[in-house]
Design an enzyme around this catalytic site. Structure first.
Site, mmCIF file in Angstrom:
data_model
loop_
_atom_site.group_PDB
_atom_site.id
_atom_site.type_symbol
_atom_site.label_atom_id
_atom_site.label_comp_id
_atom_site.label_asym_id
_atom_site.label_seq_id
_atom_site.Cartn_x
_atom_site.Cartn_y
_atom_site.Cartn_z
ATOM 1 C CG ASP A 87 -1.943 -1.468 1.260
ATOM 2 O OD1 ASP A 87 -2.156 -1.842 -0.154
ATOM 3 O OD2 ASP A 87 -2.150 -1.773 2.274
ATOM 4 C CG HIS B 46 -1.311 -3.259 -7.671
ATOM 5 N ND1 HIS B 46 -1.129 -4.564 -8.234
ATOM 6 C CD2 HIS B 46 -1.037 -3.255 -6.604
ATOM 7 C CE1 HIS B 46 0.110 -5.107 -7.096
ATOM 8 N NE2 HIS B 46 -0.184 -4.238 -6.120
HETATM 9 P P1 IMP Z 1 -2.335 -12.709 3.335
HETATM 10 O O1 IMP Z 1 -1.298 -12.321 2.323
HETATM 11 O O2 IMP Z 1 -3.959 -12.253 2.422
HETATM 12 O O3 IMP Z 1 -2.083 -13.871 3.484
HETATM 13 O O4 IMP Z 1 -2.268 -12.053 4.540
HETATM 14 C C1 IMP Z 1 -1.159 -11.497 4.682
HETATM 15 C C2 IMP Z 1 -0.779 -11.021 5.434
HETATM 16 O O5 IMP Z 1 -0.287 -9.625 5.045
HETATM 17 C C3 IMP Z 1 -2.092 -9.860 6.252
HETATM 18 O O6 IMP Z 1 -1.120 -9.239 7.429
HETATM 19 C C4 IMP Z 1 -2.350 -8.654 5.660
HETATM 20 O O7 IMP Z 1 -2.628 -7.610 5.447
HETATM 21 C C5 IMP Z 1 -0.770 -8.390 4.699
HETATM 22 N N1 IMP Z 1 -1.462 -7.743 3.265
HETATM 23 C C6 IMP Z 1 -1.398 -9.463 1.908
HETATM 24 N N2 IMP Z 1 -1.228 -8.386 1.332
HETATM 25 C C7 IMP Z 1 -1.129 -6.695 1.151
HETATM 26 C C8 IMP Z 1 -1.321 -5.713 0.084
HETATM 27 O O8 IMP Z 1 -1.436 -5.805 -1.092
HETATM 28 N N3 IMP Z 1 -1.325 -5.048 0.589
HETATM 29 C C9 IMP Z 1 -0.648 -4.687 2.330
HETATM 30 N N4 IMP Z 1 -0.642 -5.940 3.132
HETATM 31 C C10 IMP Z 1 -0.979 -6.165 2.443
HETATM 32 MG MG MG Z 2 -3.014 -2.166 -1.862
#
Ligand code: IMP
Ligand code: MG
Length: 400
Positions: free
Chosen positions: A14, A44
């Site tokens: 982000d 995105h």
């Molecule tokens: P997962 O990727 O859904 O398994 O989540 C694992 C960790 O990565 C969590 O803390 C999510 O909030 C974080 N996370 C996954 N994708 C993003 C993203 O695109 N932006 C920010 N945090 C992310």
């Molecule tokens: Mg994002």
């Protein structure tokens, strides 16, 4: 001359990567934009001047540009329904839109999403995943029981049986994808399935320009991130090796996108988190720091720029250039802290119209100077607002 670039988030995602991927794709008139890691856990957002913002979860934002082929690499996991929707949206924006999905990429099934949610509930310390089924899909891939997108071009009865067995036998779920659904995926996606690695290497070897779009952020990397509060893939620039089947040495420039402050969604250590809710909320509201996920909505946690995190990220990411975002947001504060470094005054936040580095406020330049000192990397791009036009290219200029 820049003709291949990798753009990754330097912290926990982000940071505003989507905008820089789009900006750099336009700047170099990219032939190809490539996603190489993660899945629809990412989001995105791009905003072209005078247009509504759009968010892509799977497709690289650069594909909105006519003339840029989109590629989804082998290392991505794909929720087919989301991909189909995004293809439709992209076709509306860019009638020339075209895509190659590497046949090796794995499919996220409904039972993977269910398992993600169930695992979160069962875990003592929740990770705070996006509940998109990302972790369980990568786990099945590593366990060699996963289903690949290329399977949609083969025997669909066999694929259905495999998906059913996976859901019932391994996920202990009754949430089984239907035969109809599989047929629809196959009908809508088969034309896009191919050998992504061959396509991308071919374009690079012919002197074409390729932009690799990172997902999440370096500190969510499964190996070098803040484990276990990480995602399930390599989010680093080197991830293009495994994720796109392209040697990272073929990339001429690596851009790390650094937000002027830190945010996290989900759990995990956050040493520079701002606990003064008044200050945090100024940043959260001005920066619209909310996650609007496919499965959950939640506010992001807000923190000061973390020097230790930046140093680690710069070391493992080896960025040629940093792209700094959200300077208009943090500049609103009277005082900006960099823990362990000191407190600096804010600056006039009304910088959105500036298009030359000579006009940037002195306070802002001092802040960038600190970022260069901590990271050992040079600032190459500055973003002064949400639009893709609000980018100042300062590569090769000494700002301070
Ligand atoms: P997962 O990727 O859904 O398994 O989540 C694992 C960790 O990565 C969590 O803390 C999510 O909030 C974080 N996370 C996954 N994708 C993003 C993203 O695109 N932006 C920010 N945090 C992310
Ligand atoms: Mg994002």
């Amino acid at each position: 001359m820049l003709n291949t670039a990798t753009v990754v988030g330097a912290f926990w995602g982000d940071e505003g990567k989507g905008k820089f991927v789009d900006y750099i794709c336009r700047d170099v008139e990219a032939d190809v934009a490539v996603r190489f890691a993660g899945g629809s856990n990412a989001g995105h957002t791009i905003k072209h001047p005078g247009e509504e913002a759009i968010t892509m979860r799977l497709l690289p934002t650069g594909g909105s540009r006519p003339g840029t082929l989109s590629v989804i690499g082998a290392g991505v996991v794909i929720d087919p329904d989301i991909l189909i929707r995004e293809i439709d949206t992209m076709k509306e924006i860019n009638p020339d839109f075209d895509l190659v999905v590497d046949y090796r990429a794995h499919i996220v099934l409904p039972s993977h999403r269910e398992l993600d949610t169930r695992k979160e509930r069962a875990r003592g310390a929740q990770i705070g995943t996006t509940r998109s089924g990302i972790g369980p899909t990568y786990a099945d891939k590593a366990n060699r029981v996963g289903i690949r997108i290329g399977d949609l071009t083969g025997d669909l009865d066999e694929l259905y049986d495999k998906a059913r067995l996976l859901a019932t036998g391994i996920h202990h779920s009754t949430n089984i994808v239907s035969r109809d659904q599989i047929q629809q995926w196959s009908r809508k996606l088969s034309e896009f399935i191919g050998d992504g690695s061959r396509v991308v290497n071919g374009v690079i070897d012919d002197g074409g320009s390729v932009v690799f779009a990172g997902a999440q952020g370096a500190l969510l990397d499964i190996d070098f991130g803040t484990y276990p509060f990480v995602t399930s893939t390599s989010c680093l620039p080197s991830g293009i090796g495994s994720g796109a089947g392209v040697d990272p040495r073929k990339v001429s420039e690596v851009v790390g996108v650094v937000k002027a402050y830190c945010t996290r969604i989900g759990a995990g250590d956050f040493p520079t988190e701002i606990h003064d809710e008044e200050v945090a909320s100024i940043i959260r509201e001005a920066g619209n720091e909310y996650e609007h996920g496919v499965h959950i909505d939640r506010p992001r946690r807000i923190g000061w720029l973390d020097p230790e995190a930046l140093e680690l990220s710069a070391r493992v990411g080896n960025y040629d250039w940093l792209a700094i975002t959200m300077l208009d947001v943090i500049g609103r504060l009277d005082e900006i802290e960099i823990p362990g470094v000191g407190i600096m005054p804010g600056w006039d936040c009304n910088i959105g119209g500036i298009d030359s580095p000579d006009e940037l406020p002195v306070g802002l330049l001092r802040y960038l100077d600190e970022i260069e000192r901590i990271s050992g990397c040079r600032v190459g791009y500055i973003s002064v607002g949400a639009d893709t036009s609000q980018v100042i290219d300062v590569r090769g200029r000494y700002l301070w």
